[in-house]
Enzyme design. Sequence first.
Site, PDB file in Angstrom:
ATOM      1  CG  ASP A  90       5.074   2.907   7.224  1.00  0.00           C
ATOM      2  OD1 ASP A  90       4.182   3.367   6.480  1.00  0.00           O
ATOM      3  OD2 ASP A  90       4.827   2.103   8.138  1.00  0.00           O
ATOM      4  CG  HIS A  91       4.389  -0.106   4.032  1.00  0.00           C
ATOM      5  ND1 HIS A  91       4.402  -1.418   4.418  1.00  0.00           N
ATOM      6  CD2 HIS A  91       3.939   0.584   5.113  1.00  0.00           C
ATOM      7  CE1 HIS A  91       3.961  -1.530   5.671  1.00  0.00           C
ATOM      8  NE2 HIS A  91       3.672  -0.320   6.103  1.00  0.00           N
ATOM      9  CG  HIS A 140       3.949  -2.594  10.499  1.00  0.00           C
ATOM     10  ND1 HIS A 140       2.975  -1.863  11.146  1.00  0.00           N
ATOM     11  CD2 HIS A 140       4.313  -1.857   9.432  1.00  0.00           C
ATOM     12  CE1 HIS A 140       2.750  -0.740  10.462  1.00  0.00           C
ATOM     13  NE2 HIS A 140       3.560  -0.722   9.417  1.00  0.00           N
ATOM     14  CG  HIS A 198      -0.330   0.095   2.532  1.00  0.00           C
ATOM     15  ND1 HIS A 198       0.595  -0.824   3.006  1.00  0.00           N
ATOM     16  CD2 HIS A 198      -0.476   1.007   3.531  1.00  0.00           C
ATOM     17  CE1 HIS A 198       0.974  -0.478   4.223  1.00  0.00           C
ATOM     18  NE2 HIS A 198       0.350   0.621   4.576  1.00  0.00           N
TER      19      HIS A 198
END
Lengths: 308, 308
Positions: free
Chosen positions: B66-67, B271, B62
């Site tokens: 942070d991804h 995470h 997504h």
Amino acid sequence: MKFEVTILGSNSALPTTKRYPTAQVLNVLERFFLIDCGEGTQIQMKRFRVPMSRINHIFISHTHGDHIFGLIGLLSTYALQGRKSDLHIYGHSKLEKLITFQLELLETKKQYNIYFHTIFGKETQTLFEDDKVIVQSFPLKHGAMPCAGFLFKEKDRPRTLNADLLDYYNVPIRCRQSLKMGEDFVTEEGEVIPNKKLTKDPPPTRSYAFCTDTAPYKKIIPILENVDLLYHEATFLKTEAKLAKATYHSTAEQAAKVADEANAKKLIIGHFSSRFKTLNAHLEEAKSVFENTHLAEDGKKFSIELNR
Amino acid sequence: MKFEVTILGSNSALPTTKRYPTAQVLNVLERFFLIDCGEGTQIQMKRFRVPMSRINHIFISHTHGDHIFGLIGLLSTYALQGRKSDLHIYGHSKLEKLITFQLELLETKKQYNIYFHTIFGKETQTLFEDDKVIVQSFPLKHGAMPCAGFLFKEKDRPRTLNADLLDYYNVPIRCRQSLKMGEDFVTEEGEVIPNKKLTKDPPPTRSYAFCTDTAPYKKIIPILENVDLLYHEATFLKTEAKLAKATYHSTAEQAAKVADEANAKKLIIGHFSSRFKTLNAHLEEAKSVFENTHLAEDGKKFSIELNR
């Protein structure tokens, strides 16, 4: 009364595990300035205990990735942390487009304002100024890419009062401010006491200049004249002078010559190509021209003392 | 015949110096898949000796920062390194806009092609498939943000031939392929030799599922059923269950329940919120529900053995 730069990243384009891409934090009298923001800058700030939330001004030299890819992450972190204070970003016009597009597309919810200030890049430009500090940009020579150097300077300090003599001459408090500004004192009897008798010279102002990415560039020498601390890129060694020229970068020797010609007090070299595993050769090459040379290393701090 | 995941980042939104934001590399039979790409991913790949140039497929769950914030840096590095091989990126539609805009604005000169593949997000979707491996996405539950989980599976292997019996029955070479596919063998005399007599079951196929960011989500249980290795986010502890719910994240206990209900063989939790300095509590909480739980830690590798 600090004037101190912390190196957060010292490498050029391709990061290594020991040398992150370019970023530095400069503390001038408790004003924290971030200079460039390569990928991983926010992590380096945590690693080296930089007070991230106290940075209100970010200066970006140019829009090559190794100088900007950490910026969107930092701005998002500020948003998540609930930052409220204004943030000023100084850079070329593409930077604003780049950041604004990302913040909007990703619908970043933030409670602080970002003010972009465009560096026009053709001449020296004052970017920031308050009562004690002034920051100016000046053009570097990086091929077709508009690229700015930065000069951070303390402003002249008021003169230091000599308390004993103030008492001796009965100088009233209301007159002291003008003495600090260099005016003479006139007694009630009309006698003129020269300022130099009542005051001492203040400590000299301190200055730091940041020059990356750039080929050696004669035009910046007058701007850098007598600077206390000069950061100048030294991507390559003189054995790669051709490559340096073709890519608008400098060798260690060229960086040292700039420091020498500008009569800088101290030189930091950095922005090393990732082809170099060790940097002894850079240091030796630069020192042979300018003895007071130091290597930028991630986490290293360089201070300019007040009375030196 | 490797099936191994390397954790490159195990933290949630705010990176720490020990836990970078989400990224993993999965090696399935020498196919290298990058899953998510938080800031600093390329540096972590160097740190943990991941063969960066062998990654041809990148799966992005997504578009939270942070991804994804490490992706533009990685693509630029590939360009600087002169990469020529095609790169496939799988993600929601915003990702393509985000990356394309940056590459164009920054005039990134590259010699390789990027192919974006859109994850539509409403149902299970096959993203990648070759003769031995299949990768599918499935929707997770992360509030208004479209977010995909990924299932990486080996395809059924051909049956293993029993060499001694092939000789005994004089099976010609041209018939061996159909035996591997499970067909019976008919001798020249018309005798039917059942496949099971001439072949053995192949090693079972291996599978890995990646589920972040998400609240616990019943609908994914059938997709995860009997998975060998499950990565499920555990941003919080059960003491923060309310916060987990409000932010569409999971607690360690909830992650463990998913693993248990799906009859997974092994669970990795990750995470983690940066509020947690140590992760013992996460591990204990998850283990009380699902014993075979392990913590994602940057640099850790998890393998699935072929014959287990």
